[in-house]
Design a protein around this motif. Structure first.
Motif, short mmCIF file in Angstrom:
data_model
loop_
_atom_site.label_atom_id
_atom_site.label_comp_id
_atom_site.label_asym_id
_atom_site.label_seq_id
_atom_site.Cartn_x
_atom_site.Cartn_y
_atom_site.Cartn_z
N CYS A 1 38.86 43.79 32.04
CA CYS A 1 38.75 44.38 33.39
C CYS A 1 39.92 45.31 33.68
O CYS A 1 39.77 46.33 34.37
CB CYS A 1 38.68 43.28 34.44
N ALA A 2 41.10 44.95 33.15
CA ALA A 2 42.30 45.76 33.40
C ALA A 2 42.44 46.91 32.41
O ALA A 2 43.36 47.72 32.51
CB ALA A 2 43.54 44.87 33.34
N ARG B 1 32.75 30.05 31.02
CA ARG B 1 33.63 30.95 31.77
C ARG B 1 34.93 30.28 32.21
O ARG B 1 35.91 30.96 32.48
CB ARG B 1 32.89 31.49 33.00
N MET C 1 38.68 33.51 30.23
CA MET C 1 39.26 34.11 31.44
C MET C 1 40.32 35.15 31.07
O MET C 1 40.40 36.22 31.70
CB MET C 1 39.86 33.02 32.33
N HIS C 2 41.11 34.85 30.05
CA HIS C 2 42.14 35.80 29.61
C HIS C 2 41.51 37.10 29.11
O HIS C 2 41.94 38.20 29.50
CB HIS C 2 42.98 35.17 28.49
N HIS D 1 30.59 39.92 34.96
CA HIS D 1 30.94 39.41 36.29
C HIS D 1 29.68 39.36 37.13
O HIS D 1 29.05 40.38 37.42
CB HIS D 1 31.97 40.31 36.96
N ARG E 1 38.55 38.27 29.78
CA ARG E 1 37.89 38.97 30.89
C ARG E 1 38.91 39.79 31.69
O ARG E 1 38.66 40.93 32.07
CB ARG E 1 37.19 37.98 31.81
N ARG E 2 40.07 39.17 31.95
CA ARG E 2 41.13 39.90 32.69
C ARG E 2 41.59 41.11 31.90
O ARG E 2 41.79 42.20 32.47
CB ARG E 2 42.30 38.96 32.98
N GLN E 3 41.77 40.93 30.59
CA GLN E 3 42.22 42.04 29.75
C GLN E 3 41.22 43.18 29.76
O GLN E 3 41.58 44.36 29.88
CB GLN E 3 42.42 41.55 28.32
#
Length: 226
Positions: free
Chosen positions: A154-155, A141, A147-148, A120, A150-152
């Protein structure tokens, strides 16, 4: 200075410990990661087997790739000539004979570590990629699978086992990108008539090629699990 003299100097430099690291330090910031060889000091490529990094590619890998290119071009070049040609090419800068190929690979070596799809970076950050590199970065990106993931990440979510290799590719995007660039440049040297594409088009195409490979692998994974 004659070409023979340049090659002689290059041979002497290959034997110097840390020569690749010093070269990369001169063109790539210390905050970025990229590698061209696992060998230090640099040694001639192995005859048989396989290796991933560009300067470590074996003669067998080079010859196999050349044979495929010649076959696709309906070339009548003999196997012995191809082997000799690849051995000679292997000792040139970056394992490429043509000066344009060498220059493009050098540019790619600078660009590759700046492509960080999972990192990020705000547009105001010092490390944010700009210009053409920024365009490539955004192209990667914007991909839905990137994007999927990255979200996974990050979470703190779980990553499917089939996608761990793709995550590894994205974390060290320079590896598949630079490897594919070298292969493309090597192939262009072998083809009798290289395609008329600009350096920018070629580098954009390399990025697209890596993305398409990821998409295909994800699609195959989904088909297996359905």
């Amino acid at each position: 200075m004659a070409a023979e003299d340049v090659r002689a100097i290059a041979f002497e430099m290959r034997d110097q410990e840390g020569i690749i690291e010093k070269f990369l330090e001169a063109i790539v910031p210390k905050t970025q990661t990229v590698s061209l060889s696992e060998k230090d000091p640099l040694v001639p490529p192995e005859l048989l087997g396989s290796a991933f990094l560009p300067l470590d590619r074996t003669i067998e890998q080079r010859v196999r790739a050349a044979l495929i290119r010649h076959r696709d071009a309906d070339s009548e070049v003999g196997a012995e000539e191809i082997v000799i040609e690849e051995i000679e090419r292997a000792v040139d800068a970056f394992g490429l004979h043509d000066a344009r190929s060498q220059a493009l690979f050098l540019v790619g070596t600078v660009i590759a570590p700046q492509l960080t799809p999972l990192l990020h970076v705000d547009s105001d950050d010092v490390g944010a990629a700009e210009g053409f590199v920024g365009e490539l970065q955004q192209r990667i990106r914007r991909e839905a699978y990137v994007m999927h993931l990255r979200r996974q990440l990050c979470a703190g979510g779980a990553i499917h086992a089939d996608q761990t290799k793709i995550v590894a590719d994205l974390q060290d995007f320079w590896k598949p990108w630079l490897n594919r660039l070298w292969s493309r440049l090597h192939g262009r040297e072998i083809r009798p008539r290289p395609p008329a594409e600009s350096p920018k088009e070629l580098l954009t195409g390399i990025t697209r090629s890596v993305i398409l490979d990821h998409r295909a692998r994800i699609r195959k994974s989904l088909e297996r699990s359905s």
